[in-house]
Write a protein that holds these residues in place. Sequence first.
Motif, PDB file in Angstrom:
ATOM      1  N   ARG A 174       0.847  -1.211   0.248  1.00  0.00           N
ATOM      2  CA  ARG A 174      -0.091  -0.412  -0.336  1.00  0.00           C
ATOM      3  C   ARG A 174       1.192   1.202  -0.032  1.00  0.00           C
ATOM      4  NH1 ARG A 174      -4.168  -1.973  -2.699  1.00  0.00           N
ATOM      5  NH2 ARG A 174      -2.184  -3.857  -2.782  1.00  0.00           N
ATOM      6  N   THR A 175       0.358   2.214  -0.733  1.00  0.00           N
ATOM      7  CA  THR A 175       0.914   3.279  -0.536  1.00  0.00           C
ATOM      8  C   THR A 175       0.219   4.684   0.163  1.00  0.00           C
ATOM      9  OG1 THR A 175       0.243   4.158  -2.693  1.00  0.00           O
ATOM     10  CG2 THR A 175       1.817   2.807  -2.969  1.00  0.00           C
ATOM     11  N   ILE A 646       6.782  -2.318   5.725  1.00  0.00           N
ATOM     12  CA  ILE A 646       7.187  -1.428   5.151  1.00  0.00           C
ATOM     13  C   ILE A 646       9.304  -1.092   5.087  1.00  0.00           C
ATOM     14  CG2 ILE A 646       7.627   1.616   6.248  1.00  0.00           C
ATOM     15  CD1 ILE A 646       5.812   0.631   7.962  1.00  0.00           C
ATOM     16  N   ASP A 647       8.238  -0.616   3.288  1.00  0.00           N
ATOM     17  CA  ASP A 647       9.739   0.094   2.858  1.00  0.00           C
ATOM     18  C   ASP A 647      10.341   1.006   2.880  1.00  0.00           C
ATOM     19  OD1 ASP A 647       9.174  -2.792   1.677  1.00  0.00           O
ATOM     20  OD2 ASP A 647       7.478  -1.867  -0.158  1.00  0.00           O
ATOM     21  N   SER A 648      11.513   1.165   2.239  1.00  0.00           N
ATOM     22  CA  SER A 648      12.606   2.310   2.190  1.00  0.00           C
ATOM     23  C   SER A 648      12.178   3.748   1.469  1.00  0.00           C
ATOM     24  CB  SER A 648      13.853   2.288   2.524  1.00  0.00           C
ATOM     25  OG  SER A 648      13.724   1.538   1.099  1.00  0.00           O
ATOM     26  N   ASP A 649      11.451   3.005   0.421  1.00  0.00           N
ATOM     27  CA  ASP A 649      10.767   3.544  -0.498  1.00  0.00           C
ATOM     28  C   ASP A 649       9.482   4.223  -0.151  1.00  0.00           C
ATOM     29  OD1 ASP A 649       9.168   1.772  -0.628  1.00  0.00           O
ATOM     30  OD2 ASP A 649       9.476   1.500  -3.023  1.00  0.00           O
ATOM     31  N   GLY A 650       8.628   4.463   0.884  1.00  0.00           N
ATOM     32  CA  GLY A 650       7.953   5.426   1.389  1.00  0.00           C
ATOM     33  C   GLY A 650       6.354   4.093   0.626  1.00  0.00           C
ATOM     34  N   ARG A 673       9.788   2.078  20.332  1.00  0.00           N
ATOM     35  CA  ARG A 673      10.403   0.757  18.998  1.00  0.00           C
ATOM     36  C   ARG A 673      10.273   1.054  18.433  1.00  0.00           C
ATOM     37  NH1 ARG A 673      10.687  -4.901  21.867  1.00  0.00           N
ATOM     38  NH2 ARG A 673       9.205  -4.299  23.366  1.00  0.00           N
ATOM     39  N   PHE A 674       9.646   2.151  17.907  1.00  0.00           N
ATOM     40  CA  PHE A 674       9.481   2.556  16.158  1.00  0.00           C
ATOM     41  C   PHE A 674       9.501   3.886  16.054  1.00  0.00           C
ATOM     42  CE2 PHE A 674       7.570   3.356  11.992  1.00  0.00           C
ATOM     43  CZ  PHE A 674       8.595   2.234  11.434  1.00  0.00           C
ATOM     44  N   LYS A 675      10.687   4.419  15.670  1.00  0.00           N
ATOM     45  CA  LYS A 675      10.243   6.248  16.028  1.00  0.00           C
ATOM     46  C   LYS A 675       9.569   6.891  14.797  1.00  0.00           C
ATOM     47  CE  LYS A 675      13.725   6.103  19.622  1.00  0.00           C
ATOM     48  NZ  LYS A 675      12.928   6.790  20.482  1.00  0.00           N
ATOM     49  N   ARG A 676       9.596   6.164  13.700  1.00  0.00           N
ATOM     50  CA  ARG A 676       8.886   6.680  12.622  1.00  0.00           C
ATOM     51  C   ARG A 676       7.010   7.142  12.623  1.00  0.00           C
ATOM     52  NH1 ARG A 676       9.960   4.666   7.745  1.00  0.00           N
ATOM     53  NH2 ARG A 676      11.066   3.024   8.538  1.00  0.00           N
ATOM     54  N   HIS A 684      -1.534  14.601   7.109  1.00  0.00           N
ATOM     55  CA  HIS A 684      -3.196  13.233   6.752  1.00  0.00           C
ATOM     56  C   HIS A 684      -2.757  11.321   6.885  1.00  0.00           C
ATOM     57  CE1 HIS A 684      -5.314  15.517   4.204  1.00  0.00           C
ATOM     58  NE2 HIS A 684      -4.059  16.541   3.928  1.00  0.00           N
ATOM     59  N   ILE A 685      -3.784  10.801   7.949  1.00  0.00           N
ATOM     60  CA  ILE A 685      -3.725   9.548   8.679  1.00  0.00           C
ATOM     61  C   ILE A 685      -2.819   8.653   7.865  1.00  0.00           C
ATOM     62  CG2 ILE A 685      -4.652   9.905  10.234  1.00  0.00           C
ATOM     63  CD1 ILE A 685      -6.922   8.304   9.031  1.00  0.00           C
ATOM     64  N   GLU A 686      -3.916   8.671   6.525  1.00  0.00           N
ATOM     65  CA  GLU A 686      -2.525   7.939   4.959  1.00  0.00           C
ATOM     66  C   GLU A 686      -1.646   7.674   4.324  1.00  0.00           C
ATOM     67  OE1 GLU A 686      -4.608  11.526   2.834  1.00  0.00           O
ATOM     68  OE2 GLU A 686      -4.877  10.254   4.910  1.00  0.00           O
ATOM     69  N   ASP A 687      -1.268   9.356   4.690  1.00  0.00           N
ATOM     70  CA  ASP A 687       0.574   9.792   4.224  1.00  0.00           C
ATOM     71  C   ASP A 687       1.258   8.665   5.775  1.00  0.00           C
ATOM     72  OD1 ASP A 687      -0.262  10.706   2.214  1.00  0.00           O
ATOM     73  OD2 ASP A 687      -0.032  12.481   3.325  1.00  0.00           O
ATOM     74  N   SER A 688       0.814   8.301   6.647  1.00  0.00           N
ATOM     75  CA  SER A 688       2.303   7.755   8.128  1.00  0.00           C
ATOM     76  C   SER A 688       2.216   6.178   7.187  1.00  0.00           C
ATOM     77  CB  SER A 688       1.606   8.308   9.123  1.00  0.00           C
ATOM     78  OG  SER A 688       0.654   7.360   8.945  1.00  0.00           O
TER      79      SER A 688
END
Length: 753
Positions: A174-175, A646-650, A673-676, A684-688
């Motif tokens: 998912r993007t 989760i991939d590094s490319d977003g 445990r997960f800083k991001r 926007h919540i779907e951007d996270s």
Amino acid sequence: MSQYSSQIQEEQQVVDRAYGRLDDLRTQARERLSDVRAAGSHGSPTQRTERDSFATMYEDRLTQLRAVEDRLVFGRLDDESGNRRYIGRIGLSDENHEPMLTDWRAEAARPFYEATPSHHGDIVMRRHITLHFREVVGIEDEVLDVHSPHVNTASEQGTLTGEGALLASLGSRRTGKMTDIVATIQGEQDRIIRAALRGAVIVQGGPGTGKTAVALHRAAYLLYTHRRMLDRSGVLVVGPSEEFLHYIDQVLPSLGETGVVSRTIGELIPGMVAERHDEPHVAQLKGERRMANAIANAVAARERVPANLPTVYFNGIPVTMRAADVTEAIAAARRTRQPHNKARETFVNEMLERMRSQYIEQLDYTPEAAEVSDFMSQLRLSDPIRIALNLAWLPMDAKWMLDQMLSKPAQLKRYAPWLTEAQVRMLTRERGAAFTRSDIPLLDEAMELLGPDPRDAARAAARNAKREEEERFAADTLAQNGIGSGIVNSKMLVDHMNGGDAELVAQRAAADREWTYGHIVVDEAQELTAMDWRMLIRRCPSRSFTIVGDVAQTSALGGTRDWKKTMTPLFGEHNWSLNELTINYRNPQEVSNLASSFAEREGLYISTVKAIRSIPDSVQRLVVDDDTTMYDELSFHAASLAKEFIDSDGNGRVAVIVPQEIKDAARSAISRRFKRIADTSQMHIEDSQLLVCDAQSVKGLEYDAVIVAQPGLIAQEAPSRLAAAADLYVALTRPTQRLLIVRTREDENLLTL
């Protein structure tokens, strides 16, 4: 070179040619736009208008050509005569006007979505072409005629397959943005997309059936098929939240459509954004149909005979504002059937005329016009008369009126006598409080009955006068140049002068509360109340709607749990159709079966009958002894799923769905445990990529993996058992790959899942 590689190469040549033509068209449009702009503002009014019109056309064309870059070509149809037809996002022809690419919305492209082995007409094979940027990376063939030699050919080439393109799209990360499904539309979806414009098309379907995608592709199809009408009236897309609209905002542009208005219910009144939400039972009361009667009563209460009526003297002669005259003037104003503020003009003129007659009747001579004029001037300047006229027929602003009604319990009870004392207390709030999402339909109802504020009406009159002046100028221009043949008229010319393209039409529509759209798409429609529907139908008198929802996901107390009960009163028995999508493309079978079984036990209506994928171990459960352990496990597994999906490319999305009361604690535990982890106040919540949220926030969205924490507590926070079941059904059906349920033993005792 293998036969499969040779097929890839052959299709690459076709794709290169299509993109080459696309590039040529973009260059042509840019050059022509530059030439038009370079001409400046010189020449006659007709020449300037013509240049503006061409500039608008080239800008629209460039926008469309840029938007269809991704996956321009995605399909091919082979008929029994050996002809090939390529299917793509838009139609393209070569320099000699020979067709190169068929628009997916064209009738000729219908078999690509609807042909089956038993009903394929003259189509013998359907090919899916997968692109990565402009490179062909895969082809898959579905042979529809088993007696065709294409069967052996496709088998030898290694291209013979079934639903590979669809399955590949389902398994991708998912993007945070919904993508179009133009290359993988299924037969039951395509029949809905191509349904007639007239009437209301209801799309009922469980989670993951593609309801939203179908609705957006239907909007694109209708804009293609009914371009002339919908370009002028516009299309409105109504979504449940800003996050949802942000999630879907790339779909229509990717299909070449940019002139669409997207709004939530809380944003449908220009200049207002209602961000606050009422408590569910308060929202339910405000959403009832009879609240329209309360608004009407509030307006009517300001049309009355004042207790004290003044007397004025002119030349020693008394003239009284008589109760009988006020009553008759009110009746005359109401007979105009104009909005309250507009009808007030009739009331005031009628009263002044009656007082003029009263003055003249008392004279023993026939007064001159100057004397009567002086008398009328004194009446208009008289403060007692002005105050009495206002008391009899008060000019009002909708916001002021609604604020008065909701801040004064006695008024509220008088205008809505069906409310109990407890309900009046629930609805009453402080004067000047911010309006809520549930207030917007009430405000819209008030605005409809009141009409514009007199000050706004004066500004609107000035704009209309300017428009009339522009049309007179345009008509004169056409007449002087001998081109008023009917092909171009003054209204069309003014539209071009003011920017008549689809995007500017959308801008004008969004800024005008009284704009009527040619078609409205409503997503998550099961959540709308009766007052919400009144607001929407006001904006589309033709009642041309695409209505998308799932009654099993209804969490609003005033929402829909039976389409027939809601739709028949709105559209009539024969002016709406119910279409059910039955295949779950999002969830693995294991997730779908768990969610459906739970929902059915809770009494919800489930329309989805099967999921098309099976992923072993896609459902996992974890039960712990106490809250401390629960937070520790929650943070550990959230970080693990983030690392896996989760991939590094977003790309890649993970959601942790928790009860409202533990959301902050859960976010704090996971962030160690997960800083991001997402800060939803900043984005926007779907951007996270990793999100901690409640069940309401993820409605309409999807994620690679989902953790549902403390489902029993989530259910307890809901305002009713059915709403609780709907919230959990939504939460359980968000993942495309993995579902993990984490709960304490105490929570397990609250709810069987």
